[in-house]
Design a protein around this motif. Structure first.
Motif, mmCIF file in Angstrom:
data_model
loop_
_atom_site.group_PDB
_atom_site.id
_atom_site.type_symbol
_atom_site.label_atom_id
_atom_site.label_comp_id
_atom_site.label_asym_id
_atom_site.label_seq_id
_atom_site.Cartn_x
_atom_site.Cartn_y
_atom_site.Cartn_z
ATOM 1 N N ASP A 22 0.827 -1.215 0.000
ATOM 2 C CA ASP A 22 0.000 0.000 0.000
ATOM 3 C C ASP A 22 0.863 1.267 0.000
ATOM 4 N N VAL A 23 1.874 1.284 0.835
ATOM 5 C CA VAL A 23 2.760 2.450 0.911
ATOM 6 C C VAL A 23 3.515 2.631 -0.400
ATOM 7 N N VAL A 26 1.222 4.135 -3.052
ATOM 8 C CA VAL A 26 0.999 5.567 -2.826
ATOM 9 C C VAL A 26 2.214 6.370 -3.284
ATOM 10 N N VAL A 30 2.444 9.261 -6.252
ATOM 11 C CA VAL A 30 2.981 10.602 -5.990
ATOM 12 C C VAL A 30 4.082 10.932 -6.987
#
Length: 133
Positions: A22-23, A26, A30
């Motif tokens: 998940d990180v 993200v 970005v």
């Protein structure tokens, strides 16, 4: 119903990678969004110029006040009362007159203020107050 055959005392040796994924997703989003903003340049052909000599500026008039309270214009001693008239005469000769005001560290500020007032009354707008570092 299905029951687990494992004892509850055993240590779980598997790593839960779901939060890590998940990180990373993200961070990937970005970077994908910000990468085009970093390379936003416009190619421009600027004109070529030749080097030009700087405009010659005349030496400024230096008004000095020493520690003893003596006043000077370009190292010539004068009376504080004559400062305004001397500056007006110099301004008549050179309308673009620049003045530098130097005062000793121990000089009373009242004398410095008086000199600044005389310079202003003489109609001089270009004043530099010189200090030591």
């Amino acid at each position: 119903m299905a029951f687990s055959t494992q004892d509850s005392d055993e240590v779980l040796s598997e790593i839960n990678v779901t939060p890590l994924v998940d990180v990373m997703l993200v961070l990937l989003v970005v970077f994908i969004v910000t990468a085009p903003l970093l390379t936003n340049s416009i190619p421009i052909n600027l004109p070529k110029t030749e080097a030009v000599a700087p405009v010659e500026q005349k030496e400024p008039l230096v008004v000095s006040i020493d520690g003893d309270g003596k006043w000077f214009i370009n190292k010539d001693a004068i009376s504080p009362d004559l400062l305004q008239s001397n500056l007006q005469a110099a301004k008549a000769q050179n309308p673009d007159l620049r003045v530098q005001l130097q005062a000793d560290d121990g000089t009373n500020y009242g004398q410095v203020a008086k000199a600044m007032a005389a310079i202003e009354k003489a109609g001089i707008t270009k004043l530099a107050v010189i200090t030591a570092r």
